[in-house]
Motif scaffolding. Structure first.
Motif, PDB file in Angstrom:
ATOM      1  N   ILE A  12     -44.318  64.885 -50.877  1.00  0.00           N
ATOM      2  CA  ILE A  12     -42.857  65.007 -50.838  1.00  0.00           C
ATOM      3  C   ILE A  12     -42.520  66.322 -50.137  1.00  0.00           C
ATOM      4  O   ILE A  12     -42.851  67.394 -50.637  1.00  0.00           O
ATOM      5  CB  ILE A  12     -42.242  64.988 -52.251  1.00  0.00           C
ATOM      6  N   ILE A  17     -35.850  67.391 -53.928  1.00  0.00           N
ATOM      7  CA  ILE A  17     -36.270  66.162 -54.597  1.00  0.00           C
ATOM      8  C   ILE A  17     -37.329  66.468 -55.644  1.00  0.00           C
ATOM      9  O   ILE A  17     -37.293  65.946 -56.765  1.00  0.00           O
ATOM     10  CB  ILE A  17     -36.799  65.136 -53.575  1.00  0.00           C
ATOM     11  N   ILE A  21     -37.050  65.702 -59.673  1.00  0.00           N
ATOM     12  CA  ILE A  21     -38.037  64.839 -60.342  1.00  0.00           C
ATOM     13  C   ILE A  21     -38.720  65.581 -61.495  1.00  0.00           C
ATOM     14  O   ILE A  21     -38.922  65.012 -62.577  1.00  0.00           O
ATOM     15  CB  ILE A  21     -39.082  64.327 -59.330  1.00  0.00           C
ATOM     16  N   TYR A  64     -41.887  56.861 -56.701  1.00  0.00           N
ATOM     17  CA  TYR A  64     -41.180  56.344 -55.517  1.00  0.00           C
ATOM     18  C   TYR A  64     -39.769  55.877 -55.892  1.00  0.00           C
ATOM     19  O   TYR A  64     -38.814  56.074 -55.126  1.00  0.00           O
ATOM     20  CB  TYR A  64     -41.964  55.215 -54.867  1.00  0.00           C
ATOM     21  N   ILE A  67     -37.665  59.018 -56.376  1.00  0.00           N
ATOM     22  CA  ILE A  67     -37.318  59.596 -55.066  1.00  0.00           C
ATOM     23  C   ILE A  67     -36.108  58.875 -54.490  1.00  0.00           C
ATOM     24  O   ILE A  67     -35.175  59.494 -53.964  1.00  0.00           O
ATOM     25  CB  ILE A  67     -38.513  59.505 -54.092  1.00  0.00           C
ATOM     26  N   GLU A  68     -36.094  57.547 -54.607  1.00  0.00           N
ATOM     27  CA  GLU A  68     -34.980  56.744 -54.098  1.00  0.00           C
ATOM     28  C   GLU A  68     -33.683  57.066 -54.846  1.00  0.00           C
ATOM     29  O   GLU A  68     -32.613  57.173 -54.243  1.00  0.00           O
ATOM     30  CB  GLU A  68     -35.314  55.254 -54.247  1.00  0.00           C
ATOM     31  N   ARG A  71     -32.409  60.474 -53.666  1.00  0.00           N
ATOM     32  CA  ARG A  71     -31.854  60.378 -52.307  1.00  0.00           C
ATOM     33  C   ARG A  71     -30.482  59.721 -52.302  1.00  0.00           C
ATOM     34  O   ARG A  71     -29.605  60.100 -51.527  1.00  0.00           O
ATOM     35  CB  ARG A  71     -32.818  59.605 -51.406  1.00  0.00           C
TER      36      ARG A  71
END
Length: 223
Positions: A12, A17, A21, A64, A67-68, A71
């Motif tokens: 990453i 981000i 997380i 993942y 992360i989405e 974003r």
């Protein structure tokens, strides 16, 4: 490292981000460790996952998805994190992205209104497909708020010409006619959750203007 412990890495490049997380004082990571039974570390912009193969695969899918979420929303709150884990453990991790896509409308403050759970998504899908929908569930699960968001968006899309606010007025020994004030003042306590949702979505000024024009009408139900 024991034979049954494996390792996987996720690169990453965005530090923001990574911060979202991991959470404050790694509180998000601690939740993931506890729920998935894995160890997680960060080294040189890579998130390292340690554990058995099944747990690592789940952890990778979760990262993942997170992360989405970051974003799309710019942040990761505990509700999104825990619900993402729940969906993943139920074998429905792919629905996280579907929830992120389904924006109902945007509030006057610029906040996107979207379903946060599969139950809320099914509720919204039912409203889109049917003329009458009965929403049953505990208080605070978004029934009124999401219904009002759908009504406002339908009005903005010119799918409807008016919004009629109606709610059973549960009386306490006296009929509405004995209560002080005009019709709206009589039913205000019963419609407060609806007003709160409308104020948040439209803003108080727009709401007052629509009421004055008769675009939004108050029509209580009382026995």
């Amino acid at each position: 490292m024991p034979n049954n412990i494996e390792e996987n890495s996720i690169m990453i490049e965005d530090n923001e981000i990574i911060r979202e997380i991991f959470g404050d004082f790694d509180e998000n990571i601690n939740i993931m460790k506890e729920e998935l039974g894995i160890n997680i570390a960060i080294r040189d912009g890579e998130i390292k996952l340690y554990g058995d193969r099944v747990s690592i695969d789940l952890g990778q899918k979760l990262i993942y998805n997170l992360i989405e979420i970051v974003r799309k929303q710019g942040k990761l709150d505990k509700q999104n994190l825990r619900y993402s884990i729940q969906l993943l453990l139920e074998g429905q991790g792919e629905y996280v992205k579907e929830l992120l896509k389904d924006v109902v409308c945007v509030t006057v403050s610029g906040k996107s209104i979207k379903p946060k759970t599969l139950g809320q998504k099914r509720y919204l899908d039912s409203i889109k497909k049917n003329d009458i929908v009965f929403g049953i569930g505990p208080a605070g699960t978004g029934k009124t708020y999401l219904a009002m968001a759908m009504a406002v968006q339908s009005f903005k899309n010119k799918e409807v010409n008016r919004i009629i606010l109606t709610r059973p007025a549960v009386e306490a020994g006296e009929s509405l006619g004995f209560l002080p004030g005009d019709l709206q003042e009589k039913v205000d306590p019963y419609l407060r959750p609806i007003y709160d949702a409308l104020f948040d979505i439209l803003g108080a000024e727009s709401y007052a203007r629509y009421i004055e024009k008769g675009v939004i009408e108050v029509a209580p139900l009382a026995i």
